[in-house]
Design an enzyme around this catalytic site. Structure first.
Site, PDB file in Angstrom:
ATOM      1  N   GLY A  45      41.190  33.793  45.680  1.00  0.00           N
ATOM      2  CA  GLY A  45      42.528  34.033  45.138  1.00  0.00           C
ATOM      3  C   GLY A  45      43.556  33.469  46.095  1.00  0.00           C
ATOM      4  CD  GLN A  50      47.565  33.646  50.371  1.00  0.00           C
ATOM      5  OE1 GLN A  50      47.257  33.752  49.190  1.00  0.00           O
ATOM      6  NE2 GLN A  50      46.712  33.915  51.347  1.00  0.00           N
ATOM      7  CB  CYS A  91      44.087  37.860  53.508  1.00  0.00           C
ATOM      8  SG  CYS A  91      45.593  36.976  53.091  1.00  0.00           S
ATOM      9  CG  LEU A  92      41.968  32.043  51.941  1.00  0.00           C
ATOM     10  CD1 LEU A  92      42.282  30.943  50.935  1.00  0.00           C
ATOM     11  CD2 LEU A  92      40.690  31.742  52.690  1.00  0.00           C
ATOM     12  CG  HIS A 133      44.783  40.390  48.444  1.00  0.00           C
ATOM     13  ND1 HIS A 133      44.301  40.892  49.632  1.00  0.00           N
ATOM     14  CD2 HIS A 133      45.273  39.157  48.735  1.00  0.00           C
ATOM     15  CE1 HIS A 133      44.513  40.000  50.599  1.00  0.00           C
ATOM     16  NE2 HIS A 133      45.095  38.935  50.074  1.00  0.00           N
ATOM     17  CD  GLU A 134      45.564  36.437  46.117  1.00  0.00           C
ATOM     18  OE1 GLU A 134      46.560  36.025  46.753  1.00  0.00           O
ATOM     19  OE2 GLU A 134      44.429  36.487  46.629  1.00  0.00           O
ATOM     20  CG  HIS A 137      49.757  37.353  49.396  1.00  0.00           C
ATOM     21  ND1 HIS A 137      49.999  37.359  50.748  1.00  0.00           N
ATOM     22  CD2 HIS A 137      48.407  37.273  49.262  1.00  0.00           C
ATOM     23  CE1 HIS A 137      48.835  37.296  51.408  1.00  0.00           C
ATOM     24  NE2 HIS A 137      47.863  37.245  50.531  1.00  0.00           N
TER      25      HIS A 137
HETATM   26 ZN   LIG Z   1      45.833  37.208  50.872  1.00  0.00          ZN
END
Ligand SMILES: [Zn+2]
Length: 185
Positions: A45, A50, A91-92, A133-134, A137
């Site tokens: 995701g 990001q 998370c990236l 989660h996304e 962000h």
């Molecule tokens: Zn993330």
């Protein structure tokens, strides 16, 4: 095109993203860049912020886990279960770190597709977790700031290292990455 993924060293990750109003070519280009960048890093995701674009767009690819793949514009939670799930989250933008975080087990999301059509989607377990989660962000929230206080304290050293652009001491990534994870260093 693959874009660099911001880490929590970057303050943009703490800003609120803006709604999409134009469903044009630039939106499709953004979504393509998001998929390219997410796939490159083995993520499941990604939110637009990001890759440094403060727009309310997210992409998810959980096909390998038996769920869906798609792009979701201006997403909002319509309904969430009271029943919660425990699970590991990563998370990236927080390379090398994953941690347990409680989330609703099921969610119903309202969103627009790339043409601006209103749609809904439901998801449970890992898909519900990915949506929430996304969407966090998009509101400038990162999962490590939502951990139980005790766990947050345990991981504070690693979180600080990432915020300073340093690798964590003992990298640990969630199990649900789509390919072998590259560790940021
Ligand atoms: Zn993330």
């Amino acid at each position: 095109m693959v874009k660099p993924i911001l880490t929590i060293q970057d303050k943009r990750l703490y800003q609120v993203s803006e709604s999409i109003k134009k469903f044009d070519r630039s939106l499709r280009d953004l979504v393509r860049d998001m998929f390219d960048s997410m796939i490159e890093e083995g993520g499941v995701g990604l939110a637009a912020v990001q890759i440094g674009v403060l727009k309310r767009v997210l992409v998810i690819d959980l096909v390998q886990k038996g769920f869906i793949k798609g792009a979701f514009v201006n997403p909002r939670v319509i309904e969430a279960s009271n029943e919660m799930q425990d699970g590991e989250e990563g998370c990236l933008s927080v390379p090398g770190l994953s941690a347990e975080l409680k989330r609703p087990r099921w969610v119903k999301i309202g969103f627009q597709d790339l043409s601006g059509n209103e749609k809904t989607v439901e998801g449970e377990m890992l898909l519900a977790r990915a949506f929430l989660h996304e969407m966090d962000h998009l509101d400038g929230k990162v999962f490590v700031d939502q951990l139980e206080p005790k766990l947050h304290k345990e991981l504070a050293g690693d979180i600080d290292r990432i915020k300073q652009g340093l690798p964590v001491k003992e990298p640990h990534e969630p199990k649900y990455r789509n390919k072998k994870q590259k560790i940021a260093s």
